[in-house]
Design a protein around this motif. Structure first.
Motif, PDB file in Angstrom:
ATOM      1  N   THR A 130       7.294   1.557  -1.388  1.00  0.00           N
ATOM      2  CA  THR A 130       7.516   2.581  -2.301  1.00  0.00           C
ATOM      3  C   THR A 130       7.892   2.183  -3.682  1.00  0.00           C
ATOM      4  O   THR A 130       9.035   1.032  -3.826  1.00  0.00           O
ATOM      5  CB  THR A 130       8.419   3.694  -1.772  1.00  0.00           C
ATOM      6  N   ASN A 190       8.843   3.397  -7.525  1.00  0.00           N
ATOM      7  CA  ASN A 190       8.883   4.562  -8.348  1.00  0.00           C
ATOM      8  C   ASN A 190       8.315   5.988  -7.797  1.00  0.00           C
ATOM      9  O   ASN A 190       7.620   6.742  -8.172  1.00  0.00           O
ATOM     10  CB  ASN A 190       8.092   4.411  -9.583  1.00  0.00           C
ATOM     11  N   ASP A 191       8.868   6.104  -6.536  1.00  0.00           N
ATOM     12  CA  ASP A 191       8.628   7.406  -5.611  1.00  0.00           C
ATOM     13  C   ASP A 191       7.116   7.451  -5.245  1.00  0.00           C
ATOM     14  O   ASP A 191       6.709   8.509  -4.887  1.00  0.00           O
ATOM     15  CB  ASP A 191       9.185   8.474  -6.387  1.00  0.00           C
ATOM     16  N   THR A 192       6.302   6.288  -5.327  1.00  0.00           N
ATOM     17  CA  THR A 192       5.026   6.465  -5.133  1.00  0.00           C
ATOM     18  C   THR A 192       4.657   4.945  -3.885  1.00  0.00           C
ATOM     19  O   THR A 192       5.105   4.272  -4.266  1.00  0.00           O
ATOM     20  CB  THR A 192       4.097   6.022  -6.487  1.00  0.00           C
ATOM     21  N   GLU A 193       3.744   5.603  -2.956  1.00  0.00           N
ATOM     22  CA  GLU A 193       3.529   4.460  -1.933  1.00  0.00           C
ATOM     23  C   GLU A 193       2.522   3.557  -2.739  1.00  0.00           C
ATOM     24  O   GLU A 193       1.178   4.054  -2.940  1.00  0.00           O
ATOM     25  CB  GLU A 193       3.166   5.112  -0.766  1.00  0.00           C
TER      26      GLU A 193
END
Length: 137
Positions: free
Chosen positions: A11, A13-16
């Motif tokens: 993860t 910046n809150d993105t996979e």
């Protein structure tokens, strides 16, 4: 670097984001660094699928490395008694630190010219030296 087909999710910046398992291992090791430590990792900071972005970013890498406070190198997970190799490197570094004043610039310049001779550019020279029992120059 490493096997690009072997990936794992992280993860960011809150993105996979999927990264190579080799990068995942490096990130796990780097997670032991103190909070507030920043890393520039080209595989994450440069869109590897965009030739245009890579062409723009790669020339900037020289400045990134020159301005870095510290550069860490990930050689892969420990294997094949690599801890012994690292211990030897630390020993050599300590010895060199103690005798660094004995190295003078003309000696190092001469050494560089010696290893720039065409002889050393032959690809098979490594095989000749490594496989021989006694190499004589």
């Amino acid at each position: 670097w490493g096997g690009i087909k072997e990936t794992a999710p992280i993860t960011l910046n809150d993105t996979e984001v999927r990264v190579t398992t080799n990068l995942l291992a490096a990130l796990q090791r780097l997670s032991q660094k103190p909070r507030g430590t920043y890393f520039w990792i080209d595989a994450l900071c440069i869109n590897q699928r965009s030739t245009e972005e890579k062409n723009y970013q790669v020339p900037l890498m020289r400045n990134i490395y020159q301005q870095a406070e510290c550069v860490l190198m990930w050689l892969g997970k420990e294997a094949d008694n690599s801890h012994l190799a690292m211990s030897m490197i630390e020993t050599w570094a300590a010895v060199l630190e103690n005798i660094k004043d004995s190295f003078n610039k003309p000696s190092w310049t001469a050494m560089r010219y010696f290893f720039e001779r065409p002889y050393w550019r032959r690809i098979w020279i490594v095989q000749e030296v490594v496989l021989s029992r006694h190499a004589v120059l």
